[in-house]
Design an enzyme around this catalytic site. Structure first.
Site, mmCIF file in Angstrom:
data_model
loop_
_atom_site.group_PDB
_atom_site.id
_atom_site.type_symbol
_atom_site.label_atom_id
_atom_site.label_comp_id
_atom_site.label_asym_id
_atom_site.label_seq_id
_atom_site.Cartn_x
_atom_site.Cartn_y
_atom_site.Cartn_z
ATOM 1 N N SER A 232 0.824 -1.207 0.000
ATOM 2 C CA SER A 232 0.000 0.000 0.000
ATOM 3 C C SER A 232 0.861 1.261 0.000
ATOM 4 C CB SER A 232 -0.910 0.013 1.231
ATOM 5 O OG SER A 232 -0.152 0.248 2.406
ATOM 6 N N VAL A 235 1.954 2.322 3.709
ATOM 7 C CA VAL A 235 3.150 1.648 4.211
ATOM 8 C C VAL A 235 4.362 2.048 3.380
ATOM 9 C CG1 VAL A 235 4.216 -0.579 4.697
ATOM 10 C CG2 VAL A 235 1.765 -0.266 5.086
ATOM 11 N N GLU A 253 6.586 -0.357 -5.319
ATOM 12 C CA GLU A 253 5.474 -0.693 -6.209
ATOM 13 C C GLU A 253 4.209 -0.646 -5.359
ATOM 14 O OE1 GLU A 253 5.874 -1.093 -9.399
ATOM 15 O OE2 GLU A 253 8.061 -1.186 -9.458
ATOM 16 N N CYS A 287 -3.431 -4.262 -7.784
ATOM 17 C CA CYS A 287 -3.084 -2.841 -7.798
ATOM 18 C C CYS A 287 -3.401 -2.187 -9.142
ATOM 19 C CB CYS A 287 -1.601 -2.650 -7.465
ATOM 20 S SG CYS A 287 -0.474 -3.549 -8.553
#
Length: 485
Positions: A232, A235, A253, A287
């Site tokens: 995420s 984080v 990423e 994602c």
């Protein structure tokens, strides 16, 4: 399942052993709640052991002939191919992945292993000119040393291999921490494959743990030169901050809020197929998923009718059933969060063309439209089976809406005029975008990564070489330099 219990260990310096923490990570099947394994967490002391083992092993591994390194990846690929059925069952059990998802992940994992075979021979030196006639400038590309890899739960086998395999192929050693919801597929299975492929002890270490136990020990440790994180943006922001404080390079990423844009000249039926897959593959836990589906108002009614009809045919249930399209979300927290988000968005004024229901971790699809412009869901990543249809009037508005997000990972444009699609795509602030296709793509030699909150840096192909190596300048003075004092 013995597959999971056999791999329920830490792997440090070539040894399989239990962690020394005071609690266990329980690996559950998200569909039926079956306990797959119990793994005692690694402590900060074991993080140190893993990094020190990697540091010791890397010197000899980095000096190993690249052709010898290449052979390890050839064997690893054969092992994956031989155990494809077993790994498929593990993807279904540990992740709740459907058979389609498992096939997709395994296909890409094999492609990235094939690319790692070539990457072992990729680093090349250069000789650069000098203004001094008697001087020679040599430019070497060398391993960074030790790489820390943190992988996510959605495609853990693929996304661990995507960093681990090239980093090792390029002469580095690795410490890998998988997500606690995917400790085997994202961690110990990867270690087992490379152990059997003949990778020397210490070159790859796997620590299964949680920040509740280790804090920032994995990030702050002085040994690694690069941290590769997939997860995420919240984080990722913390990872970047800690890396900056300790002068580490980081490859991030992160999440996405991709737009799939349907222009007025698009093949509507094809666009519907692309949009349904792009939004609902692996329950929307991707994602690159098409969070927002932007449709020109002139084809909105036709697209919406066909999209809703197709979504209603999607089967929700047991991921081991070949006819299932949508399996469970990874845990109850994710399932509850997605359900609450849909309810809140509808309460705030959105129209639910399809309103999903929740049964345990199974969340059926929702399709929302008529959202208020200030709706928070329009600017966030939704990691679940929720599609948002937004109408637009003309290309300018499509570009404006697509860019109204802090993310910029993937996207797609559907049109009957390819070059029109390319021109529009060039105006979208995103790292990747596809004309007349879905939003979910990854290829071993094409740079993969995002803009804005979707990440920092790129992986795949030449970008991976940049990520996991450093340039070193060695000059040779064949004559004599003149010094001013």
């Amino acid at each position: 399942m013995s597959f999971f219990t056999d791999l329920a260990h830490q792997y440090i310096d070539g040894e399989w052993k239990a962690g020394s923490g005071s609690w266990d990570i329980i690996d559950f099947n998200p569909y039926d709640g079956e306990k797959l394994a119990s793994i005692t967490v690694a402590t900060a002391e074991e993080i140190d052991q893993a990094y020190r083992a990697a540091q010791r092993a890397q010197e000899a591994w980095g000096a190993t002939n690249p052709y010898t390194r290449r052979a390890v990846f050839e064997r690893a690929l054969r092992i994956v191919e031989e155990r494809e059925a077993e790994i498929t069952e593990a993807i279904v059990a540990e992740l709740g992945g459907t058979l389609v998802k498992a096939g997709f992940e395994l296909h890409l994992a094999k492609e990235f292993l094939r690319e790692a075979v070539h990457l072992a021979l990729a680093p090349q030196g250069r000789i650069l000119p000098s203004p001094d006639d008697t001087k020679e400038n040599r430019l070497y590309r060398v391993p960074v040393g030790v790489v820390g890899v943190i992988s996510p739960f959605n495609f853990p086998f693929l996304l661990s291999l995507k960093s681990v395999a090239p980093a090792i192929a390029l002469g580095n050693a690795v410490v890998l921490k998988p997500h606690q919801n995917a400790p085997v597929l994202g961690g110990s299975l990867v270690a087992k494959i490379f152990e059997e492929a003949g990778l020397p002890p210490g070159v790859l270490n796997v620590v299964i743990t949680d920040i509740a136990e280790i804090g920032d020990a994995l990030l702050e440790h002085p040994v690694p030169g690069v941290i590769s994180f997939t997860g995420s943006d919240a984080v990722g922001r913390h990872v970047a901050t800690v890396c900056a404080q300790t002068f580490k390079r980081c490859i991030l990423e992160l999440g996405g809020n991709s737009a799939l844009i349907v222009l007025d000249d698009a093949d509507v039926d094809y666009a519907v197929d692309a949009a349904v897959f792009s939004r609902f593959v692996h329950q929307g836990q991707v994602c690159m998923a098409a969070n927002r589906i932007l449709v020109d108002r002139s084809v909105r009614d036709e697209f919406t009718e066909k999209f809703v009809a197709k979504v209603k045919t999607l089967k929700v249930g047991d991921p081991a059933d070949p006819s299932t399209h949508i399996g469970p979300l990874i845990n109850s927290s994710q399932a509850d969060g997605v359900s609450s988000l849909v309810a809140q968005t509808v309460q705030a004024g959105a129209t639910a063309l399809v309103h999903g229901t929740t049964d345990g971790n199974l969340v059926s699809p929702s399709v929302l439209t008529d959202l208020p412009e200030d709706s928070p869901v329009l600017r966030q990543e939704v990691f679940g089976p929720v599609a948002i249809i937004l109408p637009f009037d003309g290309e300018e508005e499509a570009v404006r809406i697509a860019n109204e997000t802090p993310y910029g990972l993937s996207g797609a444009v559907h049109t009957g005029d390819t070059e029109r699609g390319v021109r529009l795509a060039q105006r979208i602030r995103t790292g990747m975008i596809h004309i007349n296709d879905g939003t979910v793509h990854d290829e071993p030699i094409v740079p993969f990564g995002g803009e804005k909150h979707s990440g920092v840096g790129r992986l795949n192909g030449e970008s991976t070489v940049e990520a996991f190596t450093a340039l070193k300048w060695i000059s040779v003075q064949h004559g004599r330099s003149r010094f001013p004092f």
